[in-house]
Design an enzyme around this catalytic site. Structure first.
Site, PDB file in Angstrom:
ATOM      1  N   MET A 169     -40.761  27.553  -8.667  1.00 15.16           N
ATOM      2  CA  MET A 169     -39.529  26.898  -8.187  1.00 15.16           C
ATOM      3  C   MET A 169     -38.400  27.930  -8.107  1.00 15.16           C
ATOM      4  SD  MET A 169     -38.637  23.029  -9.248  1.00 15.16           S
ATOM      5  CE  MET A 169     -38.002  23.244 -10.879  1.00 15.16           C
ATOM      6  N   CYS A 170     -38.003  28.477  -9.206  1.00 14.89           N
ATOM      7  CA  CYS A 170     -36.925  29.468  -9.326  1.00 14.89           C
ATOM      8  C   CYS A 170     -35.553  28.876  -8.972  1.00 14.89           C
ATOM      9  CB  CYS A 170     -37.141  30.712  -8.480  1.00 14.89           C
ATOM     10  SG  CYS A 170     -38.590  31.660  -8.945  1.00 14.89           S
ATOM     11  N   GLY A 171     -34.543  29.422  -9.599  1.00 18.12           N
ATOM     12  CA  GLY A 171     -33.167  29.024  -9.306  1.00 18.12           C
ATOM     13  C   GLY A 171     -32.351  30.253  -8.980  1.00 18.12           C
ATOM     14  N   ARG A 183     -34.991  25.230 -13.498  1.00 18.90           N
ATOM     15  CA  ARG A 183     -35.705  25.647 -12.286  1.00 18.90           C
ATOM     16  C   ARG A 183     -36.571  26.875 -12.550  1.00 18.90           C
ATOM     17  NH1 ARG A 183     -34.535  23.237  -7.495  1.00 18.90           N
ATOM     18  NH2 ARG A 183     -35.783  24.851  -6.523  1.00 18.90           N
ATOM     19  N   THR A 204     -33.019  32.564 -12.062  1.00 21.50           N
ATOM     20  CA  THR A 204     -33.853  32.043 -13.142  1.00 21.50           C
ATOM     21  C   THR A 204     -35.252  31.933 -12.573  1.00 21.50           C
ATOM     22  OG1 THR A 204     -33.524  29.699 -12.601  1.00 21.50           O
ATOM     23  CG2 THR A 204     -31.896  30.716 -14.040  1.00 21.50           C
TER      24      THR A 204
END
Lengths: 299, 245
Positions: free
Chosen positions: A1-3, A32, A148
């Site tokens: 996902m990553c943010g 995330r 993130t």
């Protein structure tokens, strides 16, 4: 996902708040990507000096290390340690000598970023904890980006954490996955642009460095990546004076932007932006796919 | 749970608005309270403040109530809605009113991707723009977007209507089955098996009805719209169409 988060200040009066604003944004994006985090902040320039951000194992004696670099630097080396990282300021024309001395004296120490203004910190661990360890909330500057990470394309290591910096004052954070990164990596290596890690996102950073090295502006380099980089991506990019955003043509990964008279902000989700000053009255929109957005202080 | 009732000074009798402040209550508190409502509930007026982009606000309601949300919401707001009216005074994130069954979801600002996705019934009104994949796999929902929609909208749409007052992005109605698409502005491109179709009186009447339901009766001329729908050439596999699948 990553943010992803990013903040580009238009109002210099907000500069002392940059770190605290970015820290809050990064903290909100913990869910995330809880496995690692990093950020780059564009702070004050010191005339004629280049800042190298170094990363070492826990307990590295950066002050002693700086001492060993003095001969190569041609004088005293200012050092500012923060947990596992330290920023050393050296005469810009001694970069090559200092890097060589560093590699000889301490091969286990990595240079994670270099710039006249950019400092870059990244570690494994919960993003809010990473931000706290490096005291992000105390940092000042004109713009910054953060990430993130939920690892997909390479291992959960500090090397795999974002941002990636492959040129002076340049850095990139990426949410997504590139499908042709190995092809691009080989092309870049032929052009003499080395890619240090296995991470696909570093290839994107190096690609932009290559394009800008050819004389492209950040906007032009992002435009070119639409043609050459295949896969899913939302990129947020920093340069010495600029801040850019790009989503792939099918807008696979989420993105929200906000702009007021005082700042431009980016978040993977609106939640990341809710504590920014004046957000209630900001222009909030979703960046369009395959459309390059960038802001430059020098322009 | 932090739910307090705020008496409205309209009548001494029953009209009370339940106020839920998401600065102190959780989304789970909110949704638990809403899920507990029966079809014959008298607690029909709800107001949610400080949503701050949170996900899954007012999801899964199954009661004829009204929920007004002050501010921007995150993903899936008003998802799986039955019977309720959900009003968002702000922008909505990905998947607003996803799989709506009935009722009415109204976003006053913009909506992100996949608005009204898989919706089986009910009505979704977006005052601003909707992003990519609006109405993806819609199965009976009526969607009206006053602004524009992004690429791949109404992808694999099966039933219902998508009405767009602005423009539509690339590949509108790709692999569409039977839904009706009405677009007033430009269409960047049509997806596989989606074609422009004649606007007959029955379609004008349907469009008029949807616009009226969106509060736009008399404000928009139905003859400004074009209709798009399925060419029905991809219903059954045929080797001549293999490149279109």
């Amino acid at each position: 996902m990553c943010g992803i988060v990013g903040l580009f200040l238009k109002d210099e009066a907000l500069a002392p708040e940059l770190g605290s604003m970015l820290s809050t944004m990064l903290g909100v994006m913990c869910d995330r990507g809880p496995d690692s985090a990093g950020f780059a902040v564009y702070g004050n320039r010191q005339d004629g000096r280049l800042k190298l951000t170094l990363r070492g194992p826990e307990g590295t004696d950066f002050a002693a290390l700086a001492k060993t670099l003095e001969v190569a630097a041609g004088g005293p080396v200012a050092v500012a340690p923060r947990a596992t990282h330290a920023v050393i300021a050296i005469p810009a024309d001694r970069e090559e000598a200092v890097r060589a001395a560093l590699a000889a004296a301490a091969p286990h120490i990595a240079v994670v970023g270099a710039g006249t203004r950019m400092e870059l910190y990244k570690e494994v661990g919960l993003p809010s904890e990473v931000a706290r360890r490096f005291h992000l909330e105390t940092m000042t500057g004109s713009h910054g980006i953060g990430h993130t990470r939920m690892a997909t394309e390479s291992a959960v290591t500090t090397d795999g954490a974002h941002p990636f910096s492959t040129g002076i004052d340049q850095c990139l954070v990426h949410n997504g996955s590139l499908s042709n990164h190995r092809t691009i990596r080989r092309r870049l290596e032929k052009e003499g642009i080395p890619v240090a890690t296995d991470n696909d996102s570093e290839v994107a950073a190096a690609y932009l460095t290559y394009r800008m090295g050819e004389g492209a502006s950040l906007g032009q380099a992002l435009e070119a990546s639409l043609k050459d980089l295949d896969g899913f991506y939302t990129f947020v990019v920093g340069t010495e004076s600029g801040f850019g955003v790009l989503r792939d043509p099918i807008a696979c990964k989420p993105a929200v932007m906000a702009e007021t008279d005082r700042y431009v902000a980016f978040g993977s989700e609106y939640r990341a932006l809710v504590d920014l000053p004046g957000i209630e009255d900001a222009k909030v929109w979703e960046p369009e796919p395959a459309k390059v957005y960038f802001w430059d202080r020098a322009a | 749970m932090n739910v307090r009732s705020e008496a409205l000074k309209v009548a001494p009798s029953v009209l009370t608005t339940h106020l839920i402040d998401l600065a102190s209550a959780s989304v789970r508190d909110l949704n638990t309270a809403l899920h507990a409502l029966k079809h014959d509930t008298n607690e029909t007026a709800w107001r949610v403040i400080h949503p701050r982009g949170r996900h899954a606000v007012a999801v899964g309601i199954d009661a004829p109530i009204s929920v007004e949300i002050d501010g921007n919401v995150g993903y899936y707001c008003g998802g799986m809605n039955k019977l309720a009216t959900v009003l968002v005074n702000g922008n909505a994130g990905v998947g607003v009113a996803e799989n709506i069954m009935s009722g009415f979801v109204h976003v006053k600002g913009d909506a992100s991707q996949a608005a009204g996705a898989t919706g089986c019934g009910g009505f979704l009104l977006i005052d601003g723009n909707a992003s990519a994949r609006c109405g993806i796999s819609m199965k009976g929902v009526d969607i009206v977007v006053k602004g524009s929609v992004g690429h791949m909208s109404a992808f694999m749409a099966q039933a219902g209507t998508l009405t767009v007052l602005g423009d539509a992005g690339e590949s509108l109605g790709d692999s569409i089955y039977e839904a009706r698409l009405y677009v007033r502005g430009s269409v960047t491109s049509l997806g596989a098996d989606c074609i422009e179709k004649e606007m007959r009186d029955e379609h004008k009447a349907q469009l008029h009805e949807k616009l009226a339901a969106a509060g736009l009766a008399g404000e928009v001329d139905v003859s400004d719209f074009k209709r798009y729908g399925s060419a029905r050439t991809l219903y059954h596999f045929h080797v001549d169409n293999v490149s279109s699948y």
